[in-house]
Design a protein around this motif. Structure first.
Motif, PDB file in Angstrom:
ATOM      1  N   GLU A 141       1.076  -1.205   0.012  1.00 28.05           N
ATOM      2  CA  GLU A 141      -0.136  -0.082   0.035  1.00 28.05           C
ATOM      3  C   GLU A 141       0.849   1.228  -0.101  1.00 28.05           C
ATOM      4  OE1 GLU A 141      -3.273   0.164  -0.644  1.00 28.05           O
ATOM      5  OE2 GLU A 141      -3.214  -1.905  -0.741  1.00 28.05           O
ATOM      6  N   THR A 142       1.793   1.309   0.689  1.00 26.66           N
ATOM      7  CA  THR A 142       2.859   2.409   0.616  1.00 26.66           C
ATOM      8  C   THR A 142       3.466   2.535  -0.575  1.00 26.66           C
ATOM      9  OG1 THR A 142       3.422   1.979   3.207  1.00 26.66           O
ATOM     10  CG2 THR A 142       5.017   3.382   1.929  1.00 26.66           C
ATOM     11  N   ARG A 143       3.880   1.587  -1.339  1.00 26.67           N
ATOM     12  CA  ARG A 143       4.298   1.664  -2.587  1.00 26.67           C
ATOM     13  C   ARG A 143       3.294   2.040  -3.506  1.00 26.67           C
ATOM     14  NH1 ARG A 143       7.224  -3.956  -3.622  1.00 26.67           N
ATOM     15  NH2 ARG A 143       9.327  -3.329  -2.657  1.00 26.67           N
ATOM     16  N   GLU A 144       2.006   1.739  -3.371  1.00 32.69           N
ATOM     17  CA  GLU A 144       0.897   2.150  -4.372  1.00 32.69           C
ATOM     18  C   GLU A 144       0.636   3.679  -4.087  1.00 32.69           C
ATOM     19  OE1 GLU A 144      -3.699   1.106  -4.451  1.00 32.69           O
ATOM     20  OE2 GLU A 144      -2.368  -0.655  -4.940  1.00 32.69           O
ATOM     21  N   ILE A 145       0.694   4.077  -2.854  1.00 35.72           N
ATOM     22  CA  ILE A 145       0.321   5.634  -2.706  1.00 35.72           C
ATOM     23  C   ILE A 145       1.499   6.315  -3.011  1.00 35.72           C
ATOM     24  CG2 ILE A 145       0.067   7.145  -0.546  1.00 35.72           C
ATOM     25  CD1 ILE A 145      -1.675   4.902   0.719  1.00 35.72           C
ATOM     26  N   TYR A 146       2.756   6.135  -2.415  1.00 34.29           N
ATOM     27  CA  TYR A 146       3.776   6.922  -2.732  1.00 34.29           C
ATOM     28  C   TYR A 146       4.735   6.630  -3.975  1.00 34.29           C
ATOM     29  CZ  TYR A 146       2.537   8.471   2.089  1.00 34.29           C
ATOM     30  OH  TYR A 146       1.931   8.829   3.041  1.00 34.29           O
ATOM     31  N   GLY A 147       4.631   5.467  -4.627  1.00 39.64           N
ATOM     32  CA  GLY A 147       5.432   5.386  -5.530  1.00 39.64           C
ATOM     33  C   GLY A 147       6.723   4.544  -5.349  1.00 39.64           C
ATOM     34  N   ASP A 148       7.499   4.245  -6.194  1.00 36.92           N
ATOM     35  CA  ASP A 148       8.857   3.505  -5.881  1.00 36.92           C
ATOM     36  C   ASP A 148       9.876   4.444  -5.532  1.00 36.92           C
ATOM     37  OD1 ASP A 148       7.901   0.961  -6.516  1.00 36.92           O
ATOM     38  OD2 ASP A 148       8.335   1.300  -8.806  1.00 36.92           O
ATOM     39  N   GLU A 149       9.642   5.659  -5.646  1.00 37.15           N
ATOM     40  CA  GLU A 149      10.688   6.816  -5.195  1.00 37.15           C
ATOM     41  C   GLU A 149      10.915   6.773  -3.656  1.00 37.15           C
ATOM     42  OE1 GLU A 149       6.863   8.991  -5.347  1.00 37.15           O
ATOM     43  OE2 GLU A 149       7.878   7.733  -6.843  1.00 37.15           O
ATOM     44  N   VAL A 150       9.771   6.377  -2.749  1.00 38.16           N
ATOM     45  CA  VAL A 150       9.754   6.351  -1.553  1.00 38.16           C
ATOM     46  C   VAL A 150       9.920   4.820  -1.174  1.00 38.16           C
ATOM     47  CG1 VAL A 150       8.676   6.636   0.738  1.00 38.16           C
ATOM     48  CG2 VAL A 150       8.306   8.282  -1.262  1.00 38.16           C
ATOM     49  N   SER A 151      11.425   4.543  -0.671  1.00 35.26           N
ATOM     50  CA  SER A 151      11.545   3.222  -0.221  1.00 35.26           C
ATOM     51  C   SER A 151      11.023   2.607   1.070  1.00 35.26           C
ATOM     52  CB  SER A 151      13.116   2.883  -0.261  1.00 35.26           C
ATOM     53  OG  SER A 151      13.667   3.950   0.566  1.00 35.26           O
ATOM     54  N   SER A 152      10.933   3.708   2.205  1.00 35.08           N
ATOM     55  CA  SER A 152      10.296   3.451   3.362  1.00 35.08           C
ATOM     56  C   SER A 152       9.527   4.594   3.927  1.00 35.08           C
ATOM     57  CB  SER A 152      11.077   2.677   4.200  1.00 35.08           C
ATOM     58  OG  SER A 152      12.318   3.395   4.559  1.00 35.08           O
ATOM     59  N   SER A 153       8.905   4.329   4.957  1.00 36.81           N
ATOM     60  CA  SER A 153       8.337   5.507   5.700  1.00 36.81           C
ATOM     61  C   SER A 153       8.571   5.055   7.126  1.00 36.81           C
ATOM     62  CB  SER A 153       6.990   5.527   5.594  1.00 36.81           C
ATOM     63  OG  SER A 153       6.303   4.496   6.024  1.00 36.81           O
ATOM     64  N   GLU A 154       8.398   5.928   8.163  1.00 31.65           N
ATOM     65  CA  GLU A 154       8.483   5.772   9.546  1.00 31.65           C
ATOM     66  C   GLU A 154       7.598   4.666  10.092  1.00 31.65           C
ATOM     67  OE1 GLU A 154       7.783   8.274  13.640  1.00 31.65           O
ATOM     68  OE2 GLU A 154       8.445   9.168  11.942  1.00 31.65           O
ATOM     69  N   THR A 155       6.438   4.577   9.519  1.00 32.60           N
ATOM     70  CA  THR A 155       5.429   3.650   9.941  1.00 32.60           C
ATOM     71  C   THR A 155       5.968   2.185   9.167  1.00 32.60           C
ATOM     72  OG1 THR A 155       3.539   5.031   9.817  1.00 32.60           O
ATOM     73  CG2 THR A 155       3.172   2.798   9.583  1.00 32.60           C
ATOM     74  N   LEU A 156       6.477   2.162   8.266  1.00 34.18           N
ATOM     75  CA  LEU A 156       6.634   0.914   7.599  1.00 34.18           C
ATOM     76  C   LEU A 156       8.107   0.355   8.371  1.00 34.18           C
ATOM     77  CD1 LEU A 156       6.231  -1.157   5.341  1.00 34.18           C
ATOM     78  CD2 LEU A 156       7.911   0.199   3.936  1.00 34.18           C
TER      79      LEU A 156
END
Length: 79
Positions: free
Chosen positions: A33-48
């Motif tokens: 879902e993170t990839r779908e929302i933010y795309g491939d340019e965001v490899s990770s988020s704090e939540t992830l």
């Protein structure tokens, strides 16, 4: 606001395996879902990253407790 809580007591190896599988699936779904929302340019988020740490911890079967809290707000999402 509604509040829900689920507590899983890990008292055996089979409990630990069930929790590991649950957390693995949850992490995979969150990652996708993170990839779908933010795309491939965001490899990770704090939540992830937080859930990755939980996932890694469940790979070492030990007794413990997993507690999930869910707070549901009364407002709708913005479109």
């Amino acid at each position: 606001m509604s509040h829900y809580e689920a507590v899983f007591e890990i008292d055996s190896k089979s409990d630990a395996e069930a929790i590991r599988l649950l957390v693995e699936r949850f992490y995979d779904a969150l990652r996708e879902e993170t990839r779908e929302i933010y795309g491939d340019e965001v490899s990770s988020s704090e939540t992830l990253e937080t859930f990755e740490a939980i996932r890694n911890a469940t790979r070492h079967p030990t007794p413990g407790t997993l507690t999930i809290h869910y707070e549901q707000h009364n407002e709708a999402f913005e479109d």
